[in-house]
Design a protein around this motif. Structure first.
Motif, PDB file in Angstrom:
ATOM      1  N   VAL A 350       0.861  -1.190   0.000  1.00 62.97           N
ATOM      2  CA  VAL A 350       0.000   0.000   0.000  1.00 62.97           C
ATOM      3  C   VAL A 350       0.894   1.235   0.000  1.00 62.97           C
ATOM      4  O   VAL A 350       1.773   1.375   0.848  1.00 62.97           O
ATOM      5  CB  VAL A 350      -0.927   0.047   1.233  1.00 62.97           C
ATOM      6  CG1 VAL A 350      -1.787   1.308   1.198  1.00 62.97           C
ATOM      7  CG2 VAL A 350      -1.813  -1.189   1.295  1.00 62.97           C
ATOM      8  N   ILE A 351       0.678   2.115  -0.975  1.00 62.86           N
ATOM      9  CA  ILE A 351       1.400   3.386  -1.049  1.00 62.86           C
ATOM     10  C   ILE A 351       0.393   4.494  -0.792  1.00 62.86           C
ATOM     11  O   ILE A 351      -0.593   4.636  -1.517  1.00 62.86           O
ATOM     12  CB  ILE A 351       2.070   3.571  -2.429  1.00 62.86           C
ATOM     13  CG1 ILE A 351       3.082   2.444  -2.680  1.00 62.86           C
ATOM     14  CG2 ILE A 351       2.748   4.929  -2.520  1.00 62.86           C
ATOM     15  CD1 ILE A 351       3.634   2.417  -4.093  1.00 62.86           C
ATOM     16  N   ASP A 352       0.621   5.269   0.260  1.00 67.72           N
ATOM     17  CA  ASP A 352      -0.334   6.298   0.675  1.00 67.72           C
ATOM     18  C   ASP A 352       0.206   7.691   0.323  1.00 67.72           C
ATOM     19  O   ASP A 352       1.187   8.149   0.896  1.00 67.72           O
ATOM     20  CB  ASP A 352      -0.586   6.196   2.189  1.00 67.72           C
ATOM     21  CG  ASP A 352      -1.605   7.218   2.683  1.00 67.72           C
ATOM     22  OD1 ASP A 352      -2.292   7.829   1.842  1.00 67.72           O
ATOM     23  OD2 ASP A 352      -1.706   7.412   3.913  1.00 67.72           O
ATOM     24  N   LEU A 353      -0.471   8.353  -0.625  1.00 65.61           N
ATOM     25  CA  LEU A 353      -0.096   9.711  -1.030  1.00 65.61           C
ATOM     26  C   LEU A 353      -1.175  10.712  -0.615  1.00 65.61           C
ATOM     27  O   LEU A 353      -1.371  11.724  -1.274  1.00 65.61           O
ATOM     28  CB  LEU A 353       0.107   9.758  -2.554  1.00 65.61           C
ATOM     29  CG  LEU A 353       1.247   8.877  -3.102  1.00 65.61           C
ATOM     30  CD1 LEU A 353       1.250   8.878  -4.621  1.00 65.61           C
ATOM     31  CD2 LEU A 353       2.596   9.347  -2.583  1.00 65.61           C
ATOM     32  N   GLY A 354      -1.862  10.401   0.479  1.00 68.11           N
ATOM     33  CA  GLY A 354      -2.928  11.297   0.932  1.00 68.11           C
ATOM     34  C   GLY A 354      -2.972  11.484   2.435  1.00 68.11           C
ATOM     35  O   GLY A 354      -3.980  11.946   2.982  1.00 68.11           O
TER      36      GLY A 354
END
Length: 517
Positions: A350-354
């Motif tokens: 999971v890559i979280d950009l928020g």
């Protein structure tokens, strides 16, 4: 309500119920037996835990032991069809009540499956006889569109099922429509017992204070598009993918069609296999795109929230949250799309950009759903806002940019601390930017042989300059778009001028001798 003793009946179906699913059935049927016939029960189970399997067996058992009918409600056509197929696999003959359905033969069926809006129209037109419906099951019960139908089922037992028992509308809490919550297995337990994959997460510190919140309580599509379609954000997304998930099957969630299309072009221009899907696609297009996604090992799919429910693709390796949300439910739904186990797949990325993990905690954290159900506003009011989240960020150069400044021990400059010191000393706030420019100039010169090298390095500092200006603007409580835009341009000009005027002096201070001609 007629009393029945719960037993797991033999049936001809390929669906095996796990022990935790059997436990859920036991608890739910206990309520059927002991509570009043119009009791409203809510059941929580994480995405991937098999809610549809559980309530399909409930329908089968209920029809076997009660001389009444069952209605299952969903909020999307895909869920409607999937639910009908699952019920059929359990031996439950059912009828889908959609806008085209012929209801002349409705008496032949003891189970109906319907979408909420279609059902509302049919009931208001008095086209469907529900007088003998004893059990109503509501899938994705956190959506409030269902509550308007409760008036039609005042004498029925209502069972709502959801992964996140928190209403999508703060003003309509779920405890206002349901008498009790039963919680199922936790995500951690499902992972430990190999029913779900474990998430390996990568968080990026994002500056999101430009985002605006709309009437629905979540960030607006327009403000999200303004931020996430900027070149720096598109580059950050691409870099994050290449660093953590290159050649892995990836699903990207965006807030808005414009953003998703820009993501599509960014990845396509980088020579990567990507497609875009939103709710304007025809059924045929959607089917083709999802078939391509399923069959292509390194496929990337950029989407706009339409794949958060009713979409099951176990081959997904990576989920990228290329958006921020204030919805706990949406956060769990998006990540849940990657949690399905398959063959040797025991983890996903999971890559979280928020800043979503900062806002809600890690996916699978031990949330007290009973407390959230009883006091939802207490939980909602304590979710961190963006300023609070970003207040503890330490914005430094990205790893890629930092590699160009390898001779510098300290590339970080603390704007907030420098502002406090300047204020305490009675100095103008402009001193903060002057010191910041001097620091940027120093690390450029430290890694250069001549002024042209330094000016080239200064161009790489755009994102770091933006971050410093954002923090500075908060310090002086002035953050209009035009002011920030002017300030960033002015900063870059002053940095370049500083390098031209002071290169030789600073170079000599660093190296003990003037630069060679």
């Amino acid at each position: 309500m007629q009393e029945t003793t719960f037993e797991l009946q033999e049936r001809k179906t390929d669906k095996e119920l796990y022990s935790y699913q059997q436990g859920a059935l036991q608890n739910i049927f206990e309520k059927f037996d002991n509570e009043r016939e119009d009791f409203h029960l809510l059941y929580q189970l994480p995405t991937g835990g098999g809610k549809t399997v559980i309530f399909s067996e409930i329908v089968r058992q209920y029809l076997k032991n009660h001389n009444k009918k069952v209605l299952v409600m969903t909020h999307r056509v895909e869920l409607c069809n999937q639910t009908s197929a699952m019920l059929t696999s359990f031996g439950v003959v059912n009828k889908i009540v959609n806008s085209k359905a012929n209801l002349d033969d409705q008496e032949r069926y003891s189970c109906y499956v319907a979408m909420v809006e279609t059902l509302n129209n049919r009931l208001n037109d008095d086209k469907l006889d529900i007088s003998d419906v004893g059990l109503v099951i509501i899938d994705e019960a956190h959506y409030n569109s269902f509550t308007k139908l409760f008036k039609f089922f005042e004498n029925a037992f209502i069972l709502g099922v959801t992964a996140t028992p928190l209403s999508s509308n703060k003003d309509l809490p779920m405890n206002g429509n349901y008498d009790e919550l039963i919680t199922g297995e936790s995500i951690e337990n499902l992972i430990e017992n190999e029913f779900l994959a474990r998430a390996e997460t990568f968080q990026y510190d994002m500056g999101l204070t430009s985002l605006e919140v709309g009437s629905n309580g979540d960030y607006t599509v327009k403000s999200s598009a303004d931020l996430y379609t900027s070149p720096s954000m598109l580059n950050k997304l691409l870099e994050a993918y290449l660093k953590h998930s290159k050649d892995k099957k990836t699903l990207i969630f965006n807030n808005g069609i414009e953003t998703s299309i820009q993501v599509y072009y960014t990845f396509q221009n980088a020579g990567l296999p990507i497609m875009h899907l939103d709710n304007t696609a025809t059924k045929k297009q959607r089917k083709q795109i999802l078939k391509w996604f399923r069959e292509t090992p390194n496929a990337i799919l950029s989407s706009v929230s339409i794949l958060t429910t009713g979409f099951d693709e176990p081959t997904i390796d990576t989920i990228i949250l290329n958006r921020a949300t204030k919805s706990l439910t949406l956060y769990y739904q998006m990540i849940g799309r990657g949690s399905r186990v398959l063959n040797n797949k025991s983890k996903f990325t999971v890559i979280d950009l928020g800043n979503n993990m900062y806002r809600f905690g890690p996916w699978g954290a031990d949330l007290d759903w009973q407390a959230i159900f009883k006091s939802p506003n207490f939980y909602i009011d304590r979710i961190k806002d963006d300023e609070e989240i970003e207040g503890v960020f330490k914005h430094d150069l990205s790893d890629e940019i930092k590699a160009e400044f390898s001779k510098s021990d300290n590339t970080y400059f603390d704007i907030k601390s420098t502002y406090k010191d300047a204020t305490f000393a009675g100095e103008s706030s402009k001193v903060v930017l002057e010191k910041s420019i001097a620091h940027h100039a120093y690390i450029c010169i430290e890694n250069s042989e001549d002024v042209y090298d330094a000016l080239a390095l200064a161009k790489l500092l755009k994102e770091d300059i933006d971050n410093r200006i954002q923090v500075y603007a908060k310090c002086i409580s002035k953050s209009t778009y035009n002011f920030l835009s002017w300030l960033k341009d002015d900063y870059q000009k002053k940095l370049n001028a500083y390098l031209r005027e002071n290169f030789d002096t600073v170079f000599e201070d660093i190296h003990g001798h003037p630069p060679e001609d």
